[in-house]
Design a protein around this motif. Structure first.
Motif, PDB file in Angstrom:
ATOM      1  N   SER A  76      32.617  35.236  47.913  1.00  0.00           N
ATOM      2  CA  SER A  76      33.360  35.270  49.167  1.00  0.00           C
ATOM      3  C   SER A  76      32.824  34.231  50.151  1.00  0.00           C
ATOM      4  CB  SER A  76      33.273  36.672  49.778  1.00  0.00           C
ATOM      5  OG  SER A  76      33.968  36.731  51.003  1.00  0.00           O
ATOM      6  N   SER A  77      31.493  34.100  50.216  1.00  0.00           N
ATOM      7  CA  SER A  77      30.897  33.130  51.137  1.00  0.00           C
ATOM      8  C   SER A  77      31.276  31.702  50.773  1.00  0.00           C
ATOM      9  CB  SER A  77      29.371  33.280  51.119  1.00  0.00           C
ATOM     10  OG  SER A  77      28.987  34.534  51.629  1.00  0.00           O
ATOM     11  N   ILE A  78      31.272  31.387  49.490  1.00  0.00           N
ATOM     12  CA  ILE A  78      31.648  30.043  49.040  1.00  0.00           C
ATOM     13  C   ILE A  78      33.097  29.733  49.440  1.00  0.00           C
ATOM     14  CG2 ILE A  78      32.113  28.634  46.986  1.00  0.00           C
ATOM     15  CD1 ILE A  78      29.679  29.986  45.689  1.00  0.00           C
ATOM     16  N   LEU A  79      33.984  30.721  49.237  1.00  0.00           N
ATOM     17  CA  LEU A  79      35.392  30.515  49.580  1.00  0.00           C
ATOM     18  C   LEU A  79      35.576  30.363  51.092  1.00  0.00           C
ATOM     19  CD1 LEU A  79      37.076  33.083  47.149  1.00  0.00           C
ATOM     20  CD2 LEU A  79      37.033  30.590  46.946  1.00  0.00           C
ATOM     21  N   MET A  90      43.388  37.273  53.526  1.00  0.00           N
ATOM     22  CA  MET A  90      44.742  37.574  53.058  1.00  0.00           C
ATOM     23  C   MET A  90      44.766  37.772  51.543  1.00  0.00           C
ATOM     24  SD  MET A  90      46.930  35.027  55.563  1.00  0.00           S
ATOM     25  CE  MET A  90      48.519  35.764  55.221  1.00  0.00           C
ATOM     26  N   VAL A  91      44.030  36.949  50.822  1.00  0.00           N
ATOM     27  CA  VAL A  91      43.927  37.131  49.367  1.00  0.00           C
ATOM     28  C   VAL A  91      43.235  38.454  49.049  1.00  0.00           C
ATOM     29  CG1 VAL A  91      42.821  36.255  47.267  1.00  0.00           C
ATOM     30  CG2 VAL A  91      44.007  34.678  48.802  1.00  0.00           C
ATOM     31  N   GLY A  92      42.203  38.796  49.839  1.00  0.00           N
ATOM     32  CA  GLY A  92      41.516  40.063  49.635  1.00  0.00           C
ATOM     33  C   GLY A  92      42.438  41.253  49.800  1.00  0.00           C
ATOM     34  N   TYR A 113      38.095  52.124  36.540  1.00  0.00           N
ATOM     35  CA  TYR A 113      36.897  51.298  36.773  1.00  0.00           C
ATOM     36  C   TYR A 113      37.280  49.841  36.994  1.00  0.00           C
ATOM     37  CZ  TYR A 113      34.038  55.180  34.928  1.00  0.00           C
ATOM     38  OH  TYR A 113      33.417  56.383  34.715  1.00  0.00           O
ATOM     39  N   LEU A 114      38.176  49.341  36.132  1.00  0.00           N
ATOM     40  CA  LEU A 114      38.551  47.923  36.184  1.00  0.00           C
ATOM     41  C   LEU A 114      39.426  47.623  37.401  1.00  0.00           C
ATOM     42  CD1 LEU A 114      39.314  47.242  32.403  1.00  0.00           C
ATOM     43  CD2 LEU A 114      37.303  46.542  33.700  1.00  0.00           C
ATOM     44  N   CYS A 115      40.413  48.505  37.664  1.00  0.00           N
ATOM     45  CA  CYS A 115      41.363  48.229  38.744  1.00  0.00           C
ATOM     46  C   CYS A 115      40.754  48.529  40.116  1.00  0.00           C
ATOM     47  CB  CYS A 115      42.641  49.038  38.539  1.00  0.00           C
ATOM     48  SG  CYS A 115      43.580  48.566  37.067  1.00  0.00           S
ATOM     49  N   VAL A 116      40.470  49.807  40.356  1.00  0.00           N
ATOM     50  CA  VAL A 116      39.920  50.199  41.660  1.00  0.00           C
ATOM     51  C   VAL A 116      38.523  49.619  41.852  1.00  0.00           C
ATOM     52  CG1 VAL A 116      39.267  52.138  43.126  1.00  0.00           C
ATOM     53  CG2 VAL A 116      41.272  52.324  41.650  1.00  0.00           C
ATOM     54  N   GLY A 117      37.678  49.734  40.807  1.00  0.00           N
ATOM     55  CA  GLY A 117      36.287  49.324  40.931  1.00  0.00           C
ATOM     56  C   GLY A 117      36.088  47.831  41.044  1.00  0.00           C
ATOM     57  N   VAL A 118      36.508  47.080  40.011  1.00  0.00           N
ATOM     58  CA  VAL A 118      36.217  45.645  39.969  1.00  0.00           C
ATOM     59  C   VAL A 118      37.180  44.843  40.852  1.00  0.00           C
ATOM     60  CG1 VAL A 118      36.004  43.629  38.479  1.00  0.00           C
ATOM     61  CG2 VAL A 118      35.231  45.865  37.654  1.00  0.00           C
ATOM     62  N   ILE A 119      38.482  44.958  40.583  1.00  0.00           N
ATOM     63  CA  ILE A 119      39.457  44.170  41.349  1.00  0.00           C
ATOM     64  C   ILE A 119      39.457  44.594  42.818  1.00  0.00           C
ATOM     65  CG2 ILE A 119      41.882  43.516  41.587  1.00  0.00           C
ATOM     66  CD1 ILE A 119      42.217  44.029  38.603  1.00  0.00           C
ATOM     67  N   GLY A 120      39.477  45.906  43.048  1.00  0.00           N
ATOM     68  CA  GLY A 120      39.462  46.395  44.423  1.00  0.00           C
ATOM     69  C   GLY A 120      38.181  46.033  45.149  1.00  0.00           C
ATOM     70  N   GLY A 121      37.045  46.120  44.443  1.00  0.00           N
ATOM     71  CA  GLY A 121      35.766  45.769  45.053  1.00  0.00           C
ATOM     72  C   GLY A 121      35.697  44.314  45.456  1.00  0.00           C
ATOM     73  N   PHE A 122      36.190  43.430  44.587  1.00  0.00           N
ATOM     74  CA  PHE A 122      36.221  42.004  44.933  1.00  0.00           C
ATOM     75  C   PHE A 122      37.126  41.770  46.135  1.00  0.00           C
ATOM     76  CE2 PHE A 122      33.797  41.008  41.317  1.00  0.00           C
ATOM     77  CZ  PHE A 122      33.501  39.655  41.328  1.00  0.00           C
ATOM     78  N   GLY A 123      38.254  42.475  46.176  1.00  0.00           N
ATOM     79  CA  GLY A 123      39.159  42.327  47.312  1.00  0.00           C
ATOM     80  C   GLY A 123      38.512  42.753  48.622  1.00  0.00           C
ATOM     81  N   PHE A 126      36.259  40.133  49.919  1.00  0.00           N
ATOM     82  CA  PHE A 126      37.005  39.055  50.559  1.00  0.00           C
ATOM     83  C   PHE A 126      37.517  39.466  51.940  1.00  0.00           C
ATOM     84  CE2 PHE A 126      38.339  37.086  46.229  1.00  0.00           C
ATOM     85  CZ  PHE A 126      37.023  36.737  46.016  1.00  0.00           C
ATOM     86  N   ASN A 127      37.464  40.758  52.245  1.00  0.00           N
ATOM     87  CA  ASN A 127      37.795  41.229  53.586  1.00  0.00           C
ATOM     88  C   ASN A 127      36.567  41.272  54.487  1.00  0.00           C
ATOM     89  OD1 ASN A 127      40.690  42.123  53.912  1.00  0.00           O
ATOM     90  ND2 ASN A 127      40.202  43.153  52.006  1.00  0.00           N
ATOM     91  N   LEU A 128      35.413  41.591  53.910  1.00  0.00           N
ATOM     92  CA  LEU A 128      34.217  41.829  54.718  1.00  0.00           C
ATOM     93  C   LEU A 128      33.583  40.547  55.249  1.00  0.00           C
ATOM     94  CD1 LEU A 128      32.115  43.782  55.839  1.00  0.00           C
ATOM     95  CD2 LEU A 128      30.926  43.656  53.631  1.00  0.00           C
ATOM     96  N   GLN A 129      33.132  39.668  54.355  1.00  0.00           N
ATOM     97  CA  GLN A 129      32.377  38.486  54.794  1.00  0.00           C
ATOM     98  C   GLN A 129      33.149  37.570  55.745  1.00  0.00           C
ATOM     99  OE1 GLN A 129      31.738  39.862  51.932  1.00  0.00           O
ATOM    100  NE2 GLN A 129      29.678  39.436  51.224  1.00  0.00           N
ATOM    101  N   PRO A 130      34.417  37.264  55.470  1.00  0.00           N
ATOM    102  CA  PRO A 130      35.149  36.388  56.410  1.00  0.00           C
ATOM    103  C   PRO A 130      35.290  37.004  57.796  1.00  0.00           C
ATOM    104  CG  PRO A 130      36.286  36.530  54.299  1.00  0.00           C
ATOM    105  CD  PRO A 130      35.212  37.565  54.272  1.00  0.00           C
ATOM    106  N   ALA A 131      35.508  38.338  57.842  1.00  0.00           N
ATOM    107  CA  ALA A 131      35.652  39.003  59.134  1.00  0.00           C
ATOM    108  C   ALA A 131      34.356  38.937  59.941  1.00  0.00           C
ATOM    109  CB  ALA A 131      36.071  40.462  58.920  1.00  0.00           C
ATOM    110  N   LEU A 132      33.229  39.075  59.256  1.00  0.00           N
ATOM    111  CA  LEU A 132      31.940  38.978  59.934  1.00  0.00           C
ATOM    112  C   LEU A 132      31.658  37.553  60.395  1.00  0.00           C
ATOM    113  CD1 LEU A 132      29.842  41.134  57.440  1.00  0.00           C
ATOM    114  CD2 LEU A 132      30.489  41.797  59.758  1.00  0.00           C
TER     115      LEU A 132
END
Length: 444
Positions: A76-79, A90-92, A113-123, A126-132
């Motif tokens: 997220s930081s790199i992006l 927005m992508v998050g 695990y894959l949907c909520v855990g991995v994909i949702g976690g990555f999303g 992408f919401n947290l770091q940019p907002a901070l």
């Protein structure tokens, strides 16, 4: 340090104007990032029965989601460094939406695990770091207040999602609820659209800082040589082993003492309500002229205050004692959360904050995940919750004292370095004046 951080941006942050819209957007984005994994627990019992899995297996859904959110911090930081906060948020939002929609068609626990855990976690990452990160580009003088208001999103969204999820569960079941939650989290895309990049058109220097950063698009690993960053990281790694467990085990501890389920759950409501009001109040306090120059001491106090609360918790007698603990713990927890990222930005500067928060989150991933399970194991082995609270108290009090000592040393070194820099500048100016006088004398 604060003045230097502002100048390194290449422009002076406006400390208001559109910045307040950005704070609102960060409030929404941070709120979903922190509250979403916790709010899903209302569906666990039905999902557990539907897939015929154990409680530990279903509990891994939130754990994987939280782990993915922290582990995706560097990505997220790199992006953010390359593209800015707006498109990443927005992508998050789209990723979390897609994760919940796909999970609603799940046929196994691994699917979740894959949907909520991995994909949702990555999303959520992408919401947290940019907002901070974007708050530091709009605020400098009022930054502690802005960060405190934005971090209030977590308890407010959780306070809202808890009854909403219960209503959705009763009306539509877990599959229908996941579809609706997927649509609801698209509000993060709206929040992202408000995060307008802060680049003054008449400031070419500001444009050239940002262009250089985006061309590199990488994490600044030189932070591992930064004294303040290392102090923050060392203390936080230890702190997070005891940070979340007291919240997780508050209701079970009350039940263990004979409190009924409704009253035990009400303790969490008291905790969340106090937390909700303390976060902006702490931001306001941190913004005062007496606290702001040495805000690291306020954070050190907040961490130590948490530890003291946990050490005294087993002394609370009866339900009234637990209510008093919930109030004081809510105050302590809210203070730490309000200051958690503000003090990091104060140490490394807004221009390096995105890289710093990415490095911090991936390293903190371990203690965040291991803290509650280790605390639970302590309860299983010793058969009493009080030893878990003692352990968490130590894990908070020790880094609090560490922060006090090390920040005293850091502030002292910074003052010395500033005096040396001023002396060097004065010598340089004196030499320049002398050289000019010598030149004028030679010409005469």
């Amino acid at each position: 340090m604060a003045a230097k951080a502002a100048s390194n941006l290449g422009y002076i942050p406006p400390d208001g104007g559109w910045g307040w819209a950005v704070v609102l957007a960060s409030f929404i984005s941070i709120g979903f990032a922190y509250a979403f994994p916790k709010s899903l627990t209302i569906y666990y019992k039905e999902i557990q029965e539907y897939f015929s899995v154990s409680y530990s297996q279903i509990a891994w859904v939130s754990s994987v989601m939280l782990a993915s959110m922290y582990a995706a911090g560097p990505v997220s930081s790199i992006l953010v460094n390359r593209y800015g906060s707006r498109p990443v948020v927005m992508v998050g939002g789209l990723m979390v939406c897609s994760a919940m929609v796909l999970a609603s068609f799940g046929t196994s626990i691994v699917h979740l695990y894959l949907c909520v855990g991995v994909i949702g976690g990555f999303g959520l990452a992408f919401n947290l770091q940019p907002a901070l990160t974007i708050i530091g580009t709009y605020f400098h003088a009022k930054r502690p207040l802005a960060n405190g208001l934005a971090m209030t999103g977590s308890p407010v969204v959780l306070f809202t999602l808890a009854p909403l999820n219960q209503f959705l569960f009763d009306s539509f079941g877990w599959r229908g609820s996941f579809l609706i939650l997927g649509a609801l989290v698209l509000n993060c895309c709206v929040a992202g659209s408000l995060m307008r990049p802060q680049v003054p058109e008449d400031n070419l220097q500001g444009v050239e800082i940002q262009n250089e950063r985006r061309e590199k698009g990488c994490i600044d690993v030189s932070l591992f040589k930064h004294r303040g960053f290392l102090i923050y990281l060392t203390g936080n790694v230890l702190m997070f082993f005891g940070f979340f467990a007291p919240v997780v085990f508050l209701a079970p501890y009350a039940k263990h003492l004979g409190v009924d389920e409704y009253s035990a759950a009400f303790l969490l409501s008291i905790f969340a309500l106090v937390d909700m009001f303390v976060r902006p109040a702490t931001g306001l306090l941190g913004n005062t002229k007496w606290i702001r120059p040495r805000i690291q001491y306020l954070f050190s106090f907040a961490v130590s205050y948490n530890g003291a609360c946990h050490l005294l918790c087993p002394l609370a007698s009866g339900y009234v004692g637990l209510v008093v603990y919930a109030v004081f713990f809510g105050m302590a927890f809210g203070m730490v959360c309000s200051l958690l990222f503000e003090v990091l930005m104060d140490l490394v500067g807004a221009h390096r904050f995105s890289s710093a928060v990415g490095l911090v989150t991936i390293i903190e991933c371990g203690p965040v995940l291991l803290g509650p399970p280790l605390s639970g194991a302590l309860v299983d082995i010793l058969g009493d919750y009080k030893y878990m609270y003692y352990a968490c108290g130590v894990f908070m009090l020790v880094p609090g004292i560490f922060f006090f000592i090390m920040h005293y040393y850091n502030y002292k070194r910074l003052d010395e370095e500033q005096r040396q820099q001023q002396s060097a500048q004065m010598r340089t100016c004196g030499e320049a004046v002398q050289l000019k006088m010598d030149q004028e004398g030679t010409q005469e």
